[in-house]
Design an enzyme around this catalytic site. Structure first.
Site, short mmCIF file in Angstrom:
data_model
loop_
_atom_site.label_atom_id
_atom_site.label_comp_id
_atom_site.label_asym_id
_atom_site.label_seq_id
_atom_site.Cartn_x
_atom_site.Cartn_y
_atom_site.Cartn_z
N ASN A 210 56.57 -102.11 -5.43
CA ASN A 210 55.43 -101.71 -4.59
C ASN A 210 55.62 -102.35 -3.21
OD1 ASN A 210 52.87 -101.65 -3.28
ND2 ASN A 210 51.87 -101.32 -5.25
N HIS B 136 50.63 -97.46 -2.41
CA HIS B 136 49.22 -97.26 -2.73
C HIS B 136 48.45 -97.12 -1.41
CE1 HIS B 136 45.60 -98.45 -5.46
NE2 HIS B 136 45.19 -97.70 -4.45
N GLU C 76 50.23 -94.21 -5.95
CA GLU C 76 49.05 -94.55 -6.74
C GLU C 76 47.82 -94.62 -5.85
OE1 GLU C 76 50.21 -98.22 -8.61
OE2 GLU C 76 49.42 -99.43 -6.96
N HIS D 77 50.25 -105.14 -12.32
CA HIS D 77 49.25 -106.00 -11.71
C HIS D 77 49.46 -107.45 -12.14
CE1 HIS D 77 45.73 -105.97 -9.05
NE2 HIS D 77 45.44 -107.12 -9.64
#
Length: 243
Positions: A7, A43, A70, A195
């Site tokens: 990410n 994201h 996402e 996460h």
């Protein structure tokens, strides 16, 4: 081996803090892939405080591994995803101002909404994963809504993993993750996770949940890269995911 999707939001946060184009998000994505990442995750949020919508458009033609977008399926988000057509879209139930994702979907309460959104994405040929807490009773709802995968929200796991060093009796929470993973596999759903996963807790999760197809990691990986370098850090994370 379980795939590592990096990410890159935090790189965009750093860029936006100063203005200009340093670090260059396109080059970051290229380098992550060159250093061994199996995918790139972004994201984009409504305030564009890190990844911007235009970044997503610019990344699409250069990502050669797997591109995962996402976010909460607002109309703007859906328009962007349907324009870009990533390999995977991960749906999260984030309210607009949240700092970071902090819970999974209630697939029972939001069944009709999820079914409509997922149906639209799948018609465009996009694989759909939905963010889920380790709750067995929500798996059937994910399946009936049409999801291809679930992404287990691992924030509570990471917190309890740290506490378990001194209070091992409190690590019963992990059974919820294992049982939810088994339920998902039995329902024909593939499994992602993300996460607060890091070099300390990732290996344990991988070893005890063999169904794991992919993890998405950003914040911890970027923090580690400050000290150890991006190439070395990506390789260290991949090593945790080996079978």
């Amino acid at each position: 081996m379980t795939k590592l999707s990096v990410n890159i939001n935090k790189f965009a946060t750093l860029r936006n803090a100063r203005g200009g184009n340093l670090p260059d998000i396109i080059q970051v994505a290229r380098d992550c892939e060159r250093f061994g990442a199996d995918g790139i995750t972004v994201h984009p949020r409504p305030d564009e405080r890190h990844i911007r919508y235009q970044d997503v458009r610019d990344l699409k033609p250069i990502v050669t591994t797997e591109f995962n977008i996402e976010g909460y399926p607002s109309q703007d988000f859906m328009d962007l995803v349907l324009e870009v057509k990533p390999h995977q879209c991960t749906l999260v139930p984030d309210p607009p101002g949240v700092i970071t994702s902090n819970t999974g979907w209630d697939t029972i309460q939001h069944q009709s909404f999820l079914k409509d959104v997922i149906g639209t994405l799948k018609k465009a040929g996009i694989r759909v994963s939905i963010f889920l807490n380790p709750e067995i009773d929500k798996v059937a709802g994910a399946k009936s809504a049409g999801a291809d995968r679930i992404e287990l929200y691992t924030g509570p796991y990471a917190e309890e993993y740290t506490k378990a060093r001194t209070q091992p009796q409190n690590f019963r929470l992990f059974n919820d993750y294992k049982n939810t993973a088994k339920e998902a596999s039995a329902a024909g759903l593939e499994l992602n996770a993300g996460h607060d996963l890091n070099l300390d807790n990732l290996r344990f999760f991988k070893l005890h949940i063999p169904q794991l197809k992919e993890v998405s990691i950003g914040h911890a990986l970027v923090c580690d890269a400050i000290y150890m370098g991006l190439e070395n850090t990506i390789q260290l994370y991949k090593r945790q995911l080996q079978d």
